[in-house]
Each structure stands twice: as C-alpha cells, then as structure tokens.
Write a protein that holds these residues in place. Structure first.
Motif, mmCIF file in Angstrom:
data_model
loop_
_atom_site.group_PDB
_atom_site.id
_atom_site.type_symbol
_atom_site.label_atom_id
_atom_site.label_comp_id
_atom_site.label_asym_id
_atom_site.label_seq_id
_atom_site.Cartn_x
_atom_site.Cartn_y
_atom_site.Cartn_z
ATOM 1 N N SER A 1 -25.076 -7.626 71.993
ATOM 2 C CA SER A 1 -26.396 -7.839 71.406
ATOM 3 C C SER A 1 -26.326 -8.822 70.244
ATOM 4 N N LEU A 2 -25.354 -8.642 69.370
ATOM 5 C CA LEU A 2 -25.233 -9.519 68.204
ATOM 6 C C LEU A 2 -24.937 -10.957 68.614
ATOM 7 N N LEU A 3 -24.088 -11.141 69.623
ATOM 8 C CA LEU A 3 -23.775 -12.480 70.105
ATOM 9 C C LEU A 3 -25.025 -13.147 70.671
ATOM 10 N N VAL A 4 -25.751 -12.417 71.500
ATOM 11 C CA VAL A 4 -26.940 -12.971 72.150
ATOM 12 C C VAL A 4 -28.041 -13.245 71.127
ATOM 13 N N VAL A 5 -28.255 -12.304 70.210
ATOM 14 C CA VAL A 5 -29.290 -12.489 69.194
ATOM 15 C C VAL A 5 -28.966 -13.675 68.293
ATOM 16 N N GLY A 6 -27.697 -13.823 67.930
ATOM 17 C CA GLY A 6 -27.309 -14.955 67.098
ATOM 18 C C GLY A 6 -27.529 -16.286 67.795
ATOM 19 N N LEU A 7 -27.128 -16.371 69.057
ATOM 20 C CA LEU A 7 -27.298 -17.627 69.797
ATOM 21 C C LEU A 7 -28.767 -17.961 70.021
ATOM 22 N N SER A 8 -29.558 -16.987 70.426
ATOM 23 C CA SER A 8 -30.974 -17.248 70.702
ATOM 24 C C SER A 8 -31.740 -17.547 69.419
ATOM 25 N N SER A 9 -31.361 -16.908 68.317
ATOM 26 C CA SER A 9 -32.014 -17.193 67.040
ATOM 27 C C SER A 9 -31.694 -18.613 66.572
ATOM 28 N N ALA A 10 -30.431 -19.015 66.748
ATOM 29 C CA ALA A 10 -30.061 -20.381 66.380
ATOM 30 C C ALA A 10 -30.830 -21.396 67.219
ATOM 31 N N VAL B 1 -29.145 -15.325 62.085
ATOM 32 C CA VAL B 1 -27.928 -15.984 62.557
ATOM 33 C C VAL B 1 -26.731 -15.577 61.698
ATOM 34 N N LEU B 2 -26.897 -15.589 60.379
ATOM 35 C CA LEU B 2 -25.799 -15.214 59.481
ATOM 36 C C LEU B 2 -25.387 -13.760 59.673
ATOM 37 N N ASN B 3 -26.366 -12.863 59.730
ATOM 38 C CA ASN B 3 -26.052 -11.441 59.884
ATOM 39 C C ASN B 3 -25.437 -11.138 61.247
ATOM 40 N N ALA B 4 -25.983 -11.756 62.296
ATOM 41 C CA ALA B 4 -25.463 -11.500 63.637
ATOM 42 C C ALA B 4 -24.027 -11.997 63.771
ATOM 43 N N THR B 5 -23.728 -13.135 63.160
ATOM 44 C CA THR B 5 -22.360 -13.666 63.206
ATOM 45 C C THR B 5 -21.390 -12.718 62.512
ATOM 46 N N ALA B 6 -21.773 -12.261 61.319
ATOM 47 C CA ALA B 6 -20.907 -11.332 60.587
ATOM 48 C C ALA B 6 -20.747 -10.016 61.341
#
Length: 252
Positions: free
Chosen positions: A45-54, A185-190
């Motif tokens: 979820s975090l990977l997908v949310v980070g990529l789609s948010s970016a 993006v920052l939070n999902a990456t961390a």
C-alpha cells in the motif's frame, strides 16, 4: 489480478482528484480484494500510494501550487514518526490492527463530510501567509500524528493533512491538495522503508496495483480542477463508512 487492477485504478483516481483519501482503501483492497496478508499489504500500500501520489503531483508542480516550507515541516516530522508507527504495527495482532484501521476510516469519512473549501484558521495571516511563530508547534504535531498513522496502518494521511492545511494554515484548496501530495510521498517512502523485510511482496499484484494507481492518478490530476470536489468527498466518505463496516464485521 483483475481485482488488483480495478482497486488500483480507483485508488489512483481518488488520490488524483482529492489529494488524499484513496489510500484509506488500499490496505482493505489488498487484504480482502487481492488476498494479501496484512504484513504484505501495508508495504505494498505504501509503495503504491507513494508512486501514485508522486504522479498526481506532477501537473501541480508545473502550476507552482506546492507550499514547500509547510510540506517540509509536516512531511519531515512525519517521516521520522513513520518508523515508530511501523514498530508498533509489528507488536499488534493483525486483527487488532484492522479494527483500528476501521476506526481510522470512520474518522476519515467524518472529516471528509465536514470538509470546507474556505481557507482560514488561527494560523492564517491577513495577507495570505502563515503565522509560523504560533503555528509551528501545531504543524510539527500534525506531522508526527500523520506519520505515525502512516507507519502503523500503511495510509498516506492526506485525508487529515488536506483539511488541516485549509482550515488551520489558511491554504487554498488547490495549494493544500498539492502540498498534501508532497507530504504523502515523504511519509509513504519512510513507511515503506520502515516495513521493508516484514513480508515478501507479491510483485505481480504490486506491479499491477501500482501501474493502475499511477495511471488513474495521472488522468484524474489533469481533470481535478473541473469537478465538484465537495460532492466527490461526500460520496467517497459514505463508501469509506461501508468498507469500515465490512472490515469490522469480518474481524469480529
């Protein structure tokens, strides 16, 4: 794979339109729709949310909508707190985490129903700036809270950040959405880094989910300004309530 494609597309569209909110459905979609364990669903979820948010952020970068100082403060503190949330996640029973996630979904739905587009709040200056002397602690606290939830539940936190940026810091809705996406993006990456190694990722599901979400967020980001955001938020809030009820019934 079809369910991963469909859910990924929906979540990407919601992120592109609202600057948050879609991620609240990612973990339930991966657990109940794609059949992943909770340990695998959270980093996916975090990977997908980070990529789609970016991806959703790109058109807003060209428009100059991001308030970088605010994004840096909230996102930076949140990135640190995400590691603490991930540590707590490992200590809890998966069923308890999912029930807590359902409670968080209810909170998110209520915030969406109560959201307003008018900027204001104690932190907003008459000229449109931010009173950092009085509101820096509030911004740091918001960043810590959202980051902890990101690490604990695998959500981006945009459903909390966007209203706070509008109602407390006085940002316009377009600027708040753009700034929220940077924070996500920052939070999902961390959070993803903090959960790395918890479980092996299903790369077929992850790839399909991510590609669909990126495509959805990119498409939605181009038309976001033409749609009635308030009506979309209200409809989505009721969908979130329904999914939360399903999660509770499934785990009791």
């Amino acid at each position: 794979m079809i369910s991963a494609l469909g859910f990924g597309l929906v979540i990407g569209v919601l992120l592109g339109l609202l600057g948050g909110g879609g991620s609240i459905l990612a973990v339930p979609a991966l657990v109940y729709g794609a059949g992943l364990t909770l340990a695998a669903a959270v980093p996916t979820s975090l990977l997908v949310v980070g990529l789609s948010s970016a991806t959703a952020l790109l058109p807003r970068l060209r428009a100059g909508l991001v308030r970088w100082r605010i994004a840096g403060i909230i996102g930076g503190t949140g990135a640190v707190a995400a590691f603490a949330g991930a540590a707590v996640n490992r200590l809890l029973d998966p069923r308890l985490v999912l029930l807590g996630f359902a409670a968080l979904m209810v909170v998110a739905g209520i915030r969406m129903l109560r959201a307003r587009d008018e900027p204001g709040g104690a932190c907003a200056l008459p000229g449109g700036g931010v009173d950092w002397r009085g509101c820096l602690p509030r911004s740091v606290a918001a960043g810590l809270a959202v980051g902890f939830l990101t690490g604990l539940f695998g959500v981006g936190g945009g459903f909390l950040v966007t209203p706070a940026l509008v109602l407390s810091l006085g940002l316009s809705m377009p600027a708040a959405v753009a700034t929220s996406l940077v924070v996500i993006v920052l939070n999902a990456t961390a959070g993803f880094v903090a959960h790395a190694g918890d479980a092996a990722l299903d790369y077929r599901v992850t790839g399909t989910f991510a590609l669909a979400a990126v495509a959805g967020s990119l498409t939605a980001g181009r038309i976001a300004g033409r749609l009635p955001t308030t009506h979309l938020q209200r409809a989505f809030a009721w969908l979130v309530f329904a999914v939360a009820a399903f999660v509770v019934i499934t785990n009791i």
